[in-house]
Design a protein around this motif. Structure first.
Motif, short mmCIF file in Angstrom:
data_model
loop_
_atom_site.label_atom_id
_atom_site.label_comp_id
_atom_site.label_asym_id
_atom_site.label_seq_id
_atom_site.Cartn_x
_atom_site.Cartn_y
_atom_site.Cartn_z
N CYS A 103 0.86 -1.20 0.00
CA CYS A 103 0.00 0.00 0.00
C CYS A 103 0.89 1.24 0.00
O CYS A 103 1.86 1.31 0.75
CB CYS A 103 -0.91 0.00 1.23
SG CYS A 103 -2.14 -1.31 1.21
N GLN A 104 0.54 2.19 -0.86
CA GLN A 104 1.32 3.42 -0.94
C GLN A 104 0.69 4.57 -0.17
O GLN A 104 1.37 5.48 0.28
CB GLN A 104 1.52 3.83 -2.40
CG GLN A 104 2.50 2.93 -3.12
CD GLN A 104 1.83 2.18 -4.25
OE1 GLN A 104 0.63 2.24 -4.44
NE2 GLN A 104 2.62 1.44 -5.01
N THR A 105 -0.64 4.52 -0.04
CA THR A 105 -1.36 5.49 0.77
C THR A 105 -2.15 4.72 1.81
O THR A 105 -2.86 3.78 1.46
CB THR A 105 -2.31 6.34 -0.08
OG1 THR A 105 -1.54 7.11 -1.02
CG2 THR A 105 -3.13 7.29 0.78
N MET A 106 -2.01 5.11 3.07
CA MET A 106 -2.74 4.43 4.14
C MET A 106 -3.53 5.44 4.96
O MET A 106 -2.97 6.42 5.44
CB MET A 106 -1.77 3.65 5.03
CG MET A 106 -1.38 2.33 4.40
SD MET A 106 0.29 1.82 4.83
CE MET A 106 1.27 2.82 3.73
N TYR A 107 -4.82 5.20 5.05
CA TYR A 107 -5.69 5.96 5.94
C TYR A 107 -5.70 5.22 7.27
O TYR A 107 -6.02 4.03 7.33
CB TYR A 107 -7.10 6.08 5.38
CG TYR A 107 -7.20 7.00 4.20
CD1 TYR A 107 -7.35 8.37 4.38
CD2 TYR A 107 -7.13 6.51 2.90
CE1 TYR A 107 -7.43 9.23 3.29
CE2 TYR A 107 -7.21 7.36 1.81
CZ TYR A 107 -7.36 8.71 2.01
OH TYR A 107 -7.44 9.56 0.93
N ASP A 155 10.21 4.61 8.63
CA ASP A 155 10.88 3.59 7.81
C ASP A 155 10.30 3.47 6.40
O ASP A 155 10.89 2.83 5.55
CB ASP A 155 10.81 2.21 8.50
CG ASP A 155 11.71 2.12 9.72
OD1 ASP A 155 12.50 3.06 9.95
OD2 ASP A 155 11.62 1.11 10.44
N HIS A 156 9.13 4.05 6.19
CA HIS A 156 8.47 3.98 4.88
C HIS A 156 8.21 5.39 4.37
O HIS A 156 7.09 5.79 4.10
CB HIS A 156 7.16 3.17 4.98
CG HIS A 156 7.40 1.74 5.35
ND1 HIS A 156 7.47 1.31 6.66
CD2 HIS A 156 7.61 0.65 4.58
CE1 HIS A 156 7.70 0.02 6.68
NE2 HIS A 156 7.79 -0.42 5.44
N SER A 157 9.31 6.13 4.22
CA SER A 157 9.21 7.55 3.86
C SER A 157 8.68 7.76 2.44
O SER A 157 8.30 8.87 2.08
CB SER A 157 10.58 8.23 4.01
OG SER A 157 11.54 7.57 3.21
N ASP A 158 8.63 6.69 1.64
CA ASP A 158 8.09 6.79 0.28
C ASP A 158 6.58 6.55 0.25
O ASP A 158 5.98 6.56 -0.81
CB ASP A 158 8.78 5.78 -0.64
CG ASP A 158 8.61 4.34 -0.17
OD1 ASP A 158 8.44 4.11 1.06
OD2 ASP A 158 8.64 3.43 -1.01
N ARG A 159 5.97 6.35 1.42
CA ARG A 159 4.53 6.10 1.51
C ARG A 159 3.85 7.30 2.15
O ARG A 159 4.47 8.11 2.82
CB ARG A 159 4.22 4.86 2.36
CG ARG A 159 5.08 3.64 2.10
CD ARG A 159 4.84 3.00 0.74
NE ARG A 159 5.79 1.93 0.52
CZ ARG A 159 5.60 0.67 0.87
NH1 ARG A 159 4.48 0.31 1.48
NH2 ARG A 159 6.52 -0.24 0.62
N PHE A 161 0.89 8.49 4.82
CA PHE A 161 0.10 8.06 5.97
C PHE A 161 -0.84 9.20 6.36
O PHE A 161 -0.39 10.29 6.70
CB PHE A 161 1.00 7.70 7.15
CG PHE A 161 1.92 6.54 6.85
CD1 PHE A 161 1.56 5.25 7.17
CD2 PHE A 161 3.15 6.76 6.23
CE1 PHE A 161 2.40 4.17 6.90
CE2 PHE A 161 4.01 5.70 5.95
CZ PHE A 161 3.63 4.40 6.27
N ILE A 162 -2.14 8.92 6.31
CA ILE A 162 -3.15 9.95 6.60
C ILE A 162 -3.98 9.46 7.77
O ILE A 162 -4.75 8.50 7.66
CB ILE A 162 -4.05 10.20 5.37
CG1 ILE A 162 -3.20 10.58 4.16
CG2 ILE A 162 -5.09 11.27 5.69
CD1 ILE A 162 -3.97 10.58 2.85
#
Length: 195
Positions: A103-107, A155-159, A161-162
């Motif tokens: 997942c690249q965008t996580m709500y 650790d997942h700076s390319d993703r 998080f909202i």
């Protein structure tokens, strides 16, 4: 197209949100007793009492259940084990599972961190039900959840998080330095859902 994950914690901030609004979404991750009212695509439970409850309810035949390996679970078919296990709480582990699934965008919904009544009382929708603390018991220390969640975001700076919040939700100061993290209200989140 970015893969979107919806990660549900069980903080009381999500009380007014109707989980059925997520039923047609690509992938929903949720924790523990949420299966009693809504079946996500992936259910994460690390507390043995909750794992036994989920299996006894046969929910692991209806959705994908993820947990840490425990010898006591060997008699159960159909469980998925984290390899390796980080030994983290269910909410952050669900968020990590979403990252591992691409997942690249996580709500992030219902991650309230602190307790109610100034941090003194349990902040969980299922408080007072089987396998949970009573509603008037002291809040569980939230520092581990906070640190684990921050670690995943860092650790997942390319993703992206909202975190979906109410006006009363605690917003950790150190999260403001994370460029891939932001908060939105439930009203804005509903607009995102119906785009």
């Amino acid at each position: 197209m970015r893969r979107i994950g919806y990660v549900l914690g069980n903080g009381t901030s999500r009380k007014k949100f109707n989980l059925s609004e997520l039923k047609d979404k690509e992938i929903v991750y949720a924790c523990n007793a949420v299966y009693r009212e809504f079946l996500p695509n992936k259910l994460i439970a690390v507390d043995p009492k909750m794992v036994h409850e989920i299996v006894n309810a046969r929910a692991h035949y209806e959705t994908e259940v993820w947990t840490n390996y425990n010898k006591a679970y060997e008699k159960y078919a159909g469980l998925n084990y984290f390899q390796p296990s980080k030994g983290w709480s269910s909410g952050p582990t669900a968020l990590l599972r979403a990252c591992l699934d691409g997942c690249q965008t996580m709500y992030i919904i219902g991650f309230d961190f602190v307790g109610l009544e100034g941090g003194r009382k349990v902040n969980n929708i299922y408080a007072g039900t089987p396998n949970y603390k009573g509603a008037h018991e002291p809040a569980t220390y939230y520092g581990n959840w906070l640190r684990q969640t921050e670690t995943i975001i860092r650790d997942h700076s390319d993703r992206e998080f909202i975190r979906v919040v109410t006006k009363k939700c605690y917003n950790p100061n150190n999260f403001s330095a994370l460029n891939n993290y932001k908060t939105i209200t439930y009203d804005v989140f509903k607009e995102h859902l119906h785009k």
